[in-house]
Design a protein around this motif. Structure first.
Motif, PDB file in Angstrom:
ATOM      1  N   GLN A  67      50.646 -24.062 -80.994  1.00  0.00           N
ATOM      2  CA  GLN A  67      50.749 -22.968 -80.042  1.00  0.00           C
ATOM      3  C   GLN A  67      49.940 -23.329 -78.805  1.00  0.00           C
ATOM      4  O   GLN A  67      49.062 -24.193 -78.853  1.00  0.00           O
ATOM      5  N   THR A  68      50.219 -22.651 -77.719  1.00  0.00           N
ATOM      6  CA  THR A  68      49.455 -22.835 -76.487  1.00  0.00           C
ATOM      7  C   THR A  68      48.741 -21.534 -76.143  1.00  0.00           C
ATOM      8  O   THR A  68      49.015 -20.478 -76.724  1.00  0.00           O
ATOM      9  N   GLY A  69      47.828 -21.629 -75.194  1.00  0.00           N
ATOM     10  CA  GLY A  69      47.105 -20.438 -74.788  1.00  0.00           C
ATOM     11  C   GLY A  69      45.865 -20.797 -74.011  1.00  0.00           C
ATOM     12  O   GLY A  69      45.686 -21.941 -73.550  1.00  0.00           O
ATOM     13  N   VAL A  70      44.986 -19.823 -73.861  1.00  0.00           N
ATOM     14  CA  VAL A  70      43.704 -20.007 -73.181  1.00  0.00           C
ATOM     15  C   VAL A  70      42.633 -19.285 -73.972  1.00  0.00           C
ATOM     16  O   VAL A  70      42.917 -18.453 -74.838  1.00  0.00           O
ATOM     17  N   GLY A  71      41.382 -19.587 -73.663  1.00  0.00           N
ATOM     18  CA  GLY A  71      40.291 -18.934 -74.374  1.00  0.00           C
ATOM     19  C   GLY A  71      38.958 -19.258 -73.744  1.00  0.00           C
ATOM     20  O   GLY A  71      38.875 -19.716 -72.596  1.00  0.00           O
ATOM     21  N   TYR A  72      37.911 -19.005 -74.528  1.00  0.00           N
ATOM     22  CA  TYR A  72      36.552 -19.266 -74.078  1.00  0.00           C
ATOM     23  C   TYR A  72      35.778 -19.937 -75.189  1.00  0.00           C
ATOM     24  O   TYR A  72      36.095 -19.764 -76.390  1.00  0.00           O
ATOM     25  N   MET A  73      34.767 -20.720 -74.802  1.00  0.00           N
ATOM     26  CA  MET A  73      33.970 -21.464 -75.758  1.00  0.00           C
ATOM     27  C   MET A  73      32.512 -21.359 -75.391  1.00  0.00           C
ATOM     28  O   MET A  73      32.146 -21.413 -74.217  1.00  0.00           O
ATOM     29  N   GLU A  74      31.666 -21.227 -76.400  1.00  0.00           N
ATOM     30  CA  GLU A  74      30.211 -21.236 -76.187  1.00  0.00           C
ATOM     31  C   GLU A  74      29.577 -22.242 -77.147  1.00  0.00           C
ATOM     32  O   GLU A  74      29.889 -22.268 -78.342  1.00  0.00           O
ATOM     33  N   LEU A  75      28.669 -23.048 -76.623  1.00  0.00           N
ATOM     34  CA  LEU A  75      28.026 -24.118 -77.376  1.00  0.00           C
ATOM     35  C   LEU A  75      26.526 -24.000 -77.191  1.00  0.00           C
ATOM     36  O   LEU A  75      26.020 -24.013 -76.072  1.00  0.00           O
TER      37      LEU A  75
END
Length: 396
Positions: free
Chosen positions: A385-393
């Motif tokens: 699937q495709t899409g967008v999001g956010y990441m925290e490290l």
């Protein structure tokens, strides 16, 4: 976390609060602040794993209450209101933005003094604006107001808290200086929370947004009890709204740009987030093109172990936890930044969800060079699937 249910915020508020609280409350000199800013982010486990005697405890089986739980929980040591958004400009350029307000209790009990200046509550706010070729972030601190009486759902019409920072009332109002979240009165699943406006203004960037959602709130973990280790000895209360519609404008390179897209709000509170053996977390908020959302985090433990938690969610309020023994998460690429080296591309395999996803940072240099460094920014999703999001490290 944002990974986990929590995010770096969990660490940021507590550790930064302990290190920098004197600067806000007592006017410590710049040398003390510089020393705080030089702290190794890997120390989070030593701080987040400290005892929390005297503060309220997170217990399983305690049902969340709405709309009351949109308000602060001052008997717990820390909490946050945490928004991330994936947007596009009118010309189709992708961007991401973040706004977070943290509340940190510096002691379990309120001050005995009746002075309006007396408070044990400290607030910290972060904001960021991320384009493919630029990343800007900012941080503010302020003393908080005394909390409203427990269970009080609203303040008198026209009542205004004159403190520099705080959170109060239903509809909810959260502020620190001129960074302001203001909800509007409405009924339905997001009563007291949406619709809302959000304003953040800095010298180098700003945003003014209108936010709304008709989707049901998503309760994370076990009816809101979000484990941070397998035993459940550290945990938070946690809920989300992954399905928020956004429109508004951002100021970037001295120009105002019209934007629209989707946002994700996390609410979390606890008195102890990490065990001493845990070093940090990686948190992902994914919005897939089939209309579902996926929250996943891992808490990295010593000896390369990790504790996972996650949930697949849908706008009608339905959802299900991810099978923890069915998660494969591996790093594909790293980025050296001014504040550290971060894994900015990942491969996520979820056979039980029929998902094989590649997650890549829109801007690999989205490090938050604030009191405590971490990385947070928008990501793109490719694969089954495709899409967008956010990441925290955090903790690198």
């Amino acid at each position: 976390m944002r990974l986990i249910t929590m995010r770096w915020p969990a660490v940021a508020p507590l550790l930064a609060g302990l290190l920098l609280g004197c600067a806000v409350l007592s006017g410590c000199d710049k040398a003390h602040q510089d020393k705080a800013q030089q702290q190794d982010s890997r120390a989070m486990s030593r701080v987040m794993g400290t005892a929390s005697e005297g503060y309220a405890k997170v217990e399983p089986g305690a049902a969340l209450q709405f709309p009351e739980d949109h308000l602060p929980h001052p008997r717990f040591r820390q909490e946050w209101w945490y928004l991330t958004a994936n947007l596009t400009t009118q010309s189709g350029e992708p961007l991401g933005l973040q706004w977070t307000q943290f509340r940190i209790a510096l002691s379990p009990d309120e001050p005995e003094s009746s002075s309006p200046w007396a408070t044990n509550q400290l607030y910290m706010a972060h904001s960021a604006l991320s384009f493919q070729d630029s990343h800007q972030s900012a941080e503010r601190w302020a003393r908080g107001a005394l909390a409203a009486p427990q269970g009080k759902a609203a303040h008198p019409q026209g009542a205004q808290d004159k403190t520099q920072a705080g959170a109060m009332g239903l509809p909810l109002r959260v502020w620190l200086d001129n960074w302001r979240w203001q909800s509007q009165a409405a009924s339905g699943p997001n009563s007291g929370l949406f619709p809302a406006s959000l304003q953040v203004s800095e010298e180098d960037f700003a945003f003014e947004l209108q936010l709304d959602s008709q989707a049901e709130l998503q309760i994370q973990g076990e009816k809101g009890f979000s484990r941070k280790n397998a035993a459940g000895t550290v945990a938070s209360y946690y809920y989300s709204q992954p399905f928020i519609r956004v429109k508004g404008k951002v100021r970037h390179k001295e120009q105002w740009l019209q934007v629209s897209g989707n946002a994700w709000l996390d609410r979390e509170w606890s008195s102890e987030f990490l065990s001493r053996g845990q070093q940090g977390w990686d948190w992902f908020a994914l919005r897939l093109d089939d209309g579902s959302a996926l929250m996943l985090f891992q808490l990295r433990e010593q000896e390369n172990k990790a504790f996972f938690s996650g949930k697949r969610m849908y706008p009608d309020g339905s959802g299900h936890p991810l099978a923890l023994d069915d998660i494969s998460l591996s790093v594909k690429d790293w980025q050296q930044t001014a504040s550290g080296r971060y894994p900015v591309a990942w491969q996520l395999e979820l056979p039980g969800e029929s998902l094989s996803l590649t997650l890549e940072a829109l801007n690999p240099n989205a490090a938050m060079n604030l009191s405590i460094p971490y990385w947070e920014g928008p990501i793109t999703i490719k694969g089954t699937q495709t899409g967008v999001g956010y990441m925290e490290l955090t903790g690198y």
